[in-house]
Design a protein around this motif. Structure first.
Motif, PDB file in Angstrom:
ATOM      1  N   PHE A 414       0.857  -1.191   0.000  1.00 35.58           N
ATOM      2  CA  PHE A 414       0.000   0.000   0.000  1.00 35.58           C
ATOM      3  C   PHE A 414       0.892   1.240   0.000  1.00 35.58           C
ATOM      4  CE2 PHE A 414       0.627  -1.594   4.269  1.00 35.58           C
ATOM      5  CZ  PHE A 414       0.994  -0.475   5.002  1.00 35.58           C
ATOM      6  N   VAL A 415       0.294   2.377  -0.328  1.00 38.52           N
ATOM      7  CA  VAL A 415       1.029   3.648  -0.400  1.00 38.52           C
ATOM      8  C   VAL A 415       0.743   4.451   0.860  1.00 38.52           C
ATOM      9  CG1 VAL A 415       1.362   5.803  -1.678  1.00 38.52           C
ATOM     10  CG2 VAL A 415       0.926   3.665  -2.913  1.00 38.52           C
ATOM     11  N   GLU A 416       1.812   5.025   1.428  1.00 36.64           N
ATOM     12  CA  GLU A 416       1.680   5.847   2.632  1.00 36.64           C
ATOM     13  C   GLU A 416       2.694   6.984   2.564  1.00 36.64           C
ATOM     14  OE1 GLU A 416       2.991   4.775   6.929  1.00 36.64           O
ATOM     15  OE2 GLU A 416       0.894   4.122   6.777  1.00 36.64           O
ATOM     16  N   ASN A 417       2.183   8.229   2.506  1.00 36.95           N
ATOM     17  CA  ASN A 417       3.054   9.419   2.432  1.00 36.95           C
ATOM     18  C   ASN A 417       4.071   9.325   1.287  1.00 36.95           C
ATOM     19  OD1 ASN A 417       1.790  10.521   4.714  1.00 36.95           O
ATOM     20  ND2 ASN A 417       3.202   9.449   6.091  1.00 36.95           N
ATOM     21  N   LYS A 418       3.580   8.948   0.110  1.00 38.46           N
ATOM     22  CA  LYS A 418       4.401   8.866  -1.108  1.00 38.46           C
ATOM     23  C   LYS A 418       5.505   7.812  -1.009  1.00 38.46           C
ATOM     24  CE  LYS A 418       3.444  13.611  -2.485  1.00 38.46           C
ATOM     25  NZ  LYS A 418       3.997  14.939  -2.838  1.00 38.46           N
ATOM     26  N   TYR A 419       5.348   6.915  -0.066  1.00 44.93           N
ATOM     27  CA  TYR A 419       6.217   5.738   0.024  1.00 44.93           C
ATOM     28  C   TYR A 419       5.360   4.488  -0.173  1.00 44.93           C
ATOM     29  CZ  TYR A 419      10.161   8.405   1.891  1.00 44.93           C
ATOM     30  OH  TYR A 419      11.191   9.285   2.050  1.00 44.93           O
ATOM     31  N   VAL A 420       5.970   3.458  -0.714  1.00 42.48           N
ATOM     32  CA  VAL A 420       5.298   2.170  -0.833  1.00 42.48           C
ATOM     33  C   VAL A 420       5.761   1.288   0.320  1.00 42.48           C
ATOM     34  CG1 VAL A 420       5.040   0.074  -2.188  1.00 42.48           C
ATOM     35  CG2 VAL A 420       5.050   2.282  -3.333  1.00 42.48           C
ATOM     36  N   LEU A 421       4.810   0.750   1.064  1.00 41.99           N
ATOM     37  CA  LEU A 421       5.114  -0.202   2.126  1.00 41.99           C
ATOM     38  C   LEU A 421       4.692  -1.585   1.642  1.00 41.99           C
ATOM     39  CD1 LEU A 421       4.025   1.730   5.349  1.00 41.99           C
ATOM     40  CD2 LEU A 421       6.286   1.548   4.305  1.00 41.99           C
ATOM     41  N   LEU A 422       5.635  -2.482   1.610  1.00 39.80           N
ATOM     42  CA  LEU A 422       5.422  -3.833   1.088  1.00 39.80           C
ATOM     43  C   LEU A 422       5.716  -4.825   2.206  1.00 39.80           C
ATOM     44  CD1 LEU A 422       5.147  -5.973  -1.184  1.00 39.80           C
ATOM     45  CD2 LEU A 422       7.534  -5.527  -1.741  1.00 39.80           C
ATOM     46  N   ARG A 423       4.758  -5.709   2.481  1.00 41.47           N
ATOM     47  CA  ARG A 423       4.926  -6.659   3.575  1.00 41.47           C
ATOM     48  C   ARG A 423       4.753  -8.096   3.093  1.00 41.47           C
ATOM     49  NH1 ARG A 423       1.237  -3.341   8.013  1.00 41.47           N
ATOM     50  NH2 ARG A 423       2.715  -1.608   8.297  1.00 41.47           N
ATOM     51  N   VAL A 424       5.607  -8.969   3.596  1.00 44.39           N
ATOM     52  CA  VAL A 424       5.476 -10.407   3.361  1.00 44.39           C
ATOM     53  C   VAL A 424       5.111 -11.035   4.705  1.00 44.39           C
ATOM     54  CG1 VAL A 424       6.624 -12.517   2.641  1.00 44.39           C
ATOM     55  CG2 VAL A 424       7.148 -10.359   1.476  1.00 44.39           C
ATOM     56  N   GLU A 425       3.894 -11.571   4.773  1.00 43.57           N
ATOM     57  CA  GLU A 425       3.361 -12.083   6.034  1.00 43.57           C
ATOM     58  C   GLU A 425       3.154 -13.602   5.942  1.00 43.57           C
ATOM     59  OE1 GLU A 425      -0.240 -10.002   6.836  1.00 43.57           O
ATOM     60  OE2 GLU A 425       0.641  -8.006   6.541  1.00 43.57           O
ATOM     61  N   ASP A 426       3.572 -14.300   6.987  1.00 43.19           N
ATOM     62  CA  ASP A 426       3.345 -15.752   7.015  1.00 43.19           C
ATOM     63  C   ASP A 426       2.735 -16.156   8.349  1.00 43.19           C
ATOM     64  OD1 ASP A 426       5.384 -16.657   9.012  1.00 43.19           O
ATOM     65  OD2 ASP A 426       6.790 -15.826   7.555  1.00 43.19           O
ATOM     66  N   GLN A 427       2.335 -17.396   8.445  1.00 41.38           N
ATOM     67  CA  GLN A 427       1.735 -17.945   9.668  1.00 41.38           C
ATOM     68  C   GLN A 427       2.598 -19.080  10.204  1.00 41.38           C
ATOM     69  OE1 GLN A 427      -1.924 -18.807   7.521  1.00 41.38           O
ATOM     70  NE2 GLN A 427      -3.031 -17.297   8.761  1.00 41.38           N
ATOM     71  N   GLY A 428       3.923 -18.903  10.079  1.00 36.79           N
ATOM     72  CA  GLY A 428       4.863 -19.952  10.443  1.00 36.79           C
ATOM     73  C   GLY A 428       5.309 -19.912  11.882  1.00 36.79           C
ATOM     74  N   ILE A 429       6.555 -20.341  12.105  1.00 38.87           N
ATOM     75  CA  ILE A 429       7.078 -20.535  13.462  1.00 38.87           C
ATOM     76  C   ILE A 429       7.460 -19.218  14.129  1.00 38.87           C
ATOM     77  CG2 ILE A 429       7.913 -22.840  12.913  1.00 38.87           C
ATOM     78  CD1 ILE A 429      10.718 -21.640  12.669  1.00 38.87           C
ATOM     79  N   GLY A 430       7.553 -18.124  13.346  1.00 36.61           N
ATOM     80  CA  GLY A 430       7.904 -16.837  13.930  1.00 36.61           C
ATOM     81  C   GLY A 430       9.387 -16.720  14.252  1.00 36.61           C
ATOM     82  N   VAL A 431       9.738 -15.638  14.939  1.00 35.30           N
ATOM     83  CA  VAL A 431      11.131 -15.352  15.295  1.00 35.30           C
ATOM     84  C   VAL A 431      11.224 -15.142  16.795  1.00 35.30           C
ATOM     85  CG1 VAL A 431      13.086 -13.781  14.981  1.00 35.30           C
ATOM     86  CG2 VAL A 431      11.573 -14.293  13.051  1.00 35.30           C
ATOM     87  N   SER A 432      12.178 -15.786  17.413  1.00 34.28           N
ATOM     88  CA  SER A 432      12.392 -15.612  18.848  1.00 34.28           C
ATOM     89  C   SER A 432      12.770 -14.154  19.146  1.00 34.28           C
ATOM     90  CB  SER A 432      13.518 -16.541  19.318  1.00 34.28           C
ATOM     91  OG  SER A 432      13.941 -16.190  20.618  1.00 34.28           O
ATOM     92  N   PRO A 433      12.180 -13.548  20.180  1.00 36.06           N
ATOM     93  CA  PRO A 433      12.512 -12.150  20.516  1.00 36.06           C
ATOM     94  C   PRO A 433      14.007 -11.938  20.713  1.00 36.06           C
ATOM     95  CG  PRO A 433      10.602 -12.872  21.765  1.00 36.06           C
ATOM     96  CD  PRO A 433      11.135 -14.097  21.076  1.00 36.06           C
ATOM     97  N   ASP A 434      14.708 -12.936  21.248  1.00 39.27           N
ATOM     98  CA  ASP A 434      16.149 -12.802  21.475  1.00 39.27           C
ATOM     99  C   ASP A 434      16.931 -12.733  20.172  1.00 39.27           C
ATOM    100  OD1 ASP A 434      15.658 -12.905  24.172  1.00 39.27           O
ATOM    101  OD2 ASP A 434      16.030 -15.062  24.339  1.00 39.27           O
ATOM    102  N   PHE A 435      16.360 -13.293  19.100  1.00 42.10           N
ATOM    103  CA  PHE A 435      17.094 -13.350  17.840  1.00 42.10           C
ATOM    104  C   PHE A 435      16.796 -12.159  16.918  1.00 42.10           C
ATOM    105  CE2 PHE A 435      17.869 -14.926  13.474  1.00 42.10           C
ATOM    106  CZ  PHE A 435      19.211 -15.267  13.622  1.00 42.10           C
ATOM    107  N   ILE A 436      15.737 -11.401  17.209  1.00 42.42           N
ATOM    108  CA  ILE A 436      15.335 -10.294  16.324  1.00 42.42           C
ATOM    109  C   ILE A 436      16.487  -9.323  16.032  1.00 42.42           C
ATOM    110  CG2 ILE A 436      13.849  -8.250  16.168  1.00 42.42           C
ATOM    111  CD1 ILE A 436      11.635  -9.895  17.457  1.00 42.42           C
ATOM    112  N   PRO A 437      17.312  -8.928  17.024  1.00 43.34           N
ATOM    113  CA  PRO A 437      18.410  -7.995  16.711  1.00 43.34           C
ATOM    114  C   PRO A 437      19.425  -8.549  15.711  1.00 43.34           C
ATOM    115  CG  PRO A 437      18.015  -8.090  19.082  1.00 43.34           C
ATOM    116  CD  PRO A 437      17.234  -9.202  18.476  1.00 43.34           C
ATOM    117  N   TYR A 438      19.464  -9.883  15.524  1.00 41.40           N
ATOM    118  CA  TYR A 438      20.464 -10.499  14.653  1.00 41.40           C
ATOM    119  C   TYR A 438      19.877 -10.982  13.324  1.00 41.40           C
ATOM    120  CZ  TYR A 438      22.549 -10.703  19.290  1.00 41.40           C
ATOM    121  OH  TYR A 438      23.019 -10.384  20.537  1.00 41.40           O
ATOM    122  N   LEU A 439      18.610 -10.621  13.064  1.00 44.67           N
ATOM    123  CA  LEU A 439      17.944 -11.129  11.869  1.00 44.67           C
ATOM    124  C   LEU A 439      18.701 -10.803  10.588  1.00 44.67           C
ATOM    125  CD1 LEU A 439      14.079 -10.684  12.214  1.00 44.67           C
ATOM    126  CD2 LEU A 439      15.312 -12.722  11.507  1.00 44.67           C
TER     127      LEU A 439
END
Length: 499
Positions: A414-439
Motif C-alpha cells: 500500500f502507499v503511505e506518504n508517497k512511500y510504498v510499504l510492502l509486507r510479506v506475512e506468514d503464519q509460520g514458526i515466527g522469530v524468537s525475541p532474542d534473535f530479532i536484533p540479529y535477523l
C-alpha cells in the motif's frame, strides 16, 4: 527586639566592661555557658575568675590590655557553680558600648576550641587525602590513556582547540605531544575527500546556532585523513560530547580515533579472495548445471526412473550451491560498496506477480497458499528490478520454508506518504525475541545447530538488507502478536524519487 539582641544572639560568651572592669553587659551565651544564676549581682569582671586567675588578671592581663588595647588567646579558668572551674580561651579588645569606651571580653570554653581545632585538623587531613587520591587517579588515568598506544584520544574545546592528547595521538599524527596541544583540530583531521560528518561538526563549533546531530551524545564514522608525511590512512572516529555540568578546563568534546588502515587492507584481501573463489566455483558449476539439464531433457538418450531421480537430486543441490555462491558474491559486493545498481522507474504490481509466480511450485509442494493484496491501480516505484526480484525471492521463499502446511503467505502492499510499504506475512514458526536484533546480521541463524531442521547459510537476509538500502529503501521486521512473521520493505515511489 531588645537594644542589644544582636549581642545575645552571638554563639560565644561575651562580657562587656568599662575601662575599670565594671560589668555593663553579659550576653545570653555567657549566662548559659558559665551557669550564672544571678548575673545582675556580678558587678566586676574579676568576680568571674577564681583567685589565681584574678591575680594573673591584675598582674598581667590588665596592664597588657591597657597598653595594647587587645589580648589574644590567653588560657585562664573561670568560676562555675558549686566551686567548679572551667578552662577558657580569653580574647579581649577595647571598643565602645552605648557610645562609651569599653572592653569586649570573649570567653570561649577551651573544650569547644579544642574540639573545633580537632575538627579543623581532621578536615585538613581529609582534604590532603582527597588531593592525594585525586593525584593518584589522575596518574592512573594518564597511564591508562598513554597505554592505549594504538588509539588516539583527544580532548577538544568548544572552539576546536586540542586541550589534551595521549601517546596514541602522538603516534597517529606523527607529532610531539607539546605540538598537539592548542592546535586546531581541523588541521589534524585533514580528510583526503570531503567528509560530511566532520564538516557538520566544524560548522557546529563555528556557530552555536547549528546543532550537531548526535545519537546518545556521540557521532561515529569512518574517513581517510592525511598524516604529517602526507600519507593517507583510514581511521575510525568517535566524537563524544561532554555534558556541560561535567565539563572542566573548557573541554567540550572527547575524540577517539583508531587507525583502521590494516583492517581495511585485510577486508580488501578477504573480499578479493571471496570474489575470486566464488567466480572460480561458478564457472564449473555452470557447466555441471548445463550437463544435468541436458541429461534431464532426454536429448542424449532414454533415462531410467532411478537415473532421472538421481539427476533431479543433483540438479536441486547444484541450484542450492549456485544460490549460495550468488549470495556470497552479492554480500561481498555490498560490503565493499560496489554493488552495481540499475535504478529505473517501473510498476510494482508486475514485479510482485512475477515474484509469486516463481515461488508457486515451492508453495505447492508445501501446500502453502500465496496471496497478493494491494491497490488495483499501477504504482510506479524507483528501484533495480533484478535486485528487487532477488530480495522478494528471499522473503517469499523464507516465508514458505518456515510455514506449516495448509497456511497462507501474503504479499501486501500500500502507499503511505508517497512511500510504498510492502509486507510479506506468514503464519509460520515466527522469530524468537532474542534473535530479532540479529535477523539481518550475516551468517546468523535462529537455529545454529549443525543438525538444524531448516537449511541455509544465514546470508540471504543480510544480502537483502544491503540490496534494499543500496536502492534507497529500508527493510525491517515487524513484531506480531500471533504466530508468524512480517517483513516490511519501504520504497520511494517514482514521483517522490524525482522530487
Amino acid at each position: 527586639m531588645t537594644q542589644h539582641s544582636e549581642l545575645d544572639a552571638l554563639p560565644c560568651p561575651l562580657v562587656i566592661t568599662d575601662q575599670e572592669g565594671g560589668i555593663v553587659f553579659i550576653n545570653e551565651c555567657a549566662v548559659t555557658s558559665f551557669e550564672l544564676t544571678s548575673p545582675h549581682k556580678i558587678e566586676h569582671i574579676e568576680q568571674l575568675f577564681p583567685l589565681p586567675a584574678r591575680i594573673f588578671l591584675q598582674t598581667h592581663l590588665w596592664p597588657m590590655l591597657r597598653a595594647n588595647g587587645v589580648i589574644k588567646e590567653m588560657y585562664v579558668k573561670i568560676n562555675l557553680a558549686d566551686g567548679i572551674t572551667l578552662p577558657i580561651l580569653l580574647n579581649a579588645q577595647s571598643g565602645h558600648f552605648d557610645e562609651q569606651p569599653c572592653y569586649h571580653w570573649v570567653m570561649l570554653p577551651a573544650a569547644e576550641r579544642a574540639s573545633f581545632e580537632q575538627e579543623l585538623l581532621k578536615a585538613r587531613q581529609q582534604l590532603q587525602e582527597y588531593a592525594q587520591e585525586a593525584n593518584s587517579n589522575r596518574h592512573l588515568l594518564q597511564t591508562v590513556l598513554d597505554g592505549a598506544e594504538d588509539i588516539a584520544i583527544l580532548a577538544v574545546s568548544e572552539h576546536g582547540l586540542v586541550i589534551f592528547a595521549n601517546k596514541g595521538a602522538e603516534t597517529l599524527f606523527e607529532q610531539q605531544l607539546n605540538n598537539l596541544k592548542d592546535q586546531p583540530i581541523h588541521t589534524l583531521l585533514n580528510p583526503v575527500t570531503p567528509c560530511a560528518e566532520l564538516d557538520a561538526w566544524y560548522k557546529t563549533m563555528l556557530s552555536t546556532d547549528i546543532p550537531f546531530s548526535m545519537v546518545n551524545n556521540a557521532c561515529v564514522f569512518d574517513t581517510k585523513i592525511h598524516q604529517r608525511n602526507t600519507k593517507a590512512i583510514d581511521i575510525h572516529i568517535q566524537i563524544r560530547k561532554i555534558e556541560t555540568e561535567f565539563s572542566t578546563n573548557n573541554i567540550q568534546f572527547i575524540i577517539i580515533i583508531s587507525n583502521i588502515s590494516q583492517r581495511k587492507e585485510y577486508e580488501a584481501l578477504q573480499n578479493n579472495f571471496i570474489t575470486t573463489i566464488t567466480h572460480e566455483l561458478k564457472t564449473p558449476l555452470t557447466s555441471i548445471l548445463g550437463g544435468l539439464n541436458i541429461l534431464k531433457s532426454g536429448k542424449v538418450g532414454y533415462l531410467s526412473k532411478k537415473s532421472r531421480y538421481l539427476i533431479n537430486i543433483a540438479l536441486d543441490n547444484s541450484n542450492k550451491l549456485k544460490d549460495l555462491i550468488n549470495n556470497i558474491i552479492d554480500f561481498s559486493e555490498i560490503k565493499s560498496i560496489s554493488t552495481p545498481m540499475s535504478m529505473q522507474s517501473v510498476f510494482l504490481q508486475p514485479l510482485l506477480e512475477k515474484s509469486i509466480e516463481k515461488q508457486q511450485d515451492y508453495a505447492n509442494k508445501k501446500q502453502i497458499i500465496l496471496l497478493l493484496e494491494g491497490p488495483t491501480e499501477n504504482i510506479p516505484v524507483y528501484l533495480d528490478p533484478v535486485r528487487f526480484l532477488k530480495v522478494m525471492a528471499t522473503l517469499i521463499s523464507n516465508a514458505i520454508k518456515f510455514s506449516t502446511s495448509n497456511t497462507t503467505v501474503k504479499v501486501v502492499f500500500f502507499v503511505e506518504n508517497k512511500y510504498v510499504l510492502l509486507r510479506v506475512e506468514d503464519q509460520g514458526i515466527g522469530v524468537s525475541p532474542d534473535f530479532i536484533p540479529y535477523l539481518f546480521a550475516p551468517f546468523r541463524q535462529q537455529d545454529s545447530k549443525t543438525d538444524r531442521r531448516y537449511e541455509g547459510t544465514g546470508l540471504s537476509l543480510a544480502v537483502s538488507k544491503g540490496l534494499i538500502e543500496a536502492m534507497g529503501g529500508e527493510i525491517s521486521f515487524l513484531p506480531t502478536q500471533k504466530n508468524g512473521s512480517i517483513f516490511q520493505i519501504k520504497l520511494a515511489t517514482s514521483f517522490r524519487s524525482q522530487k
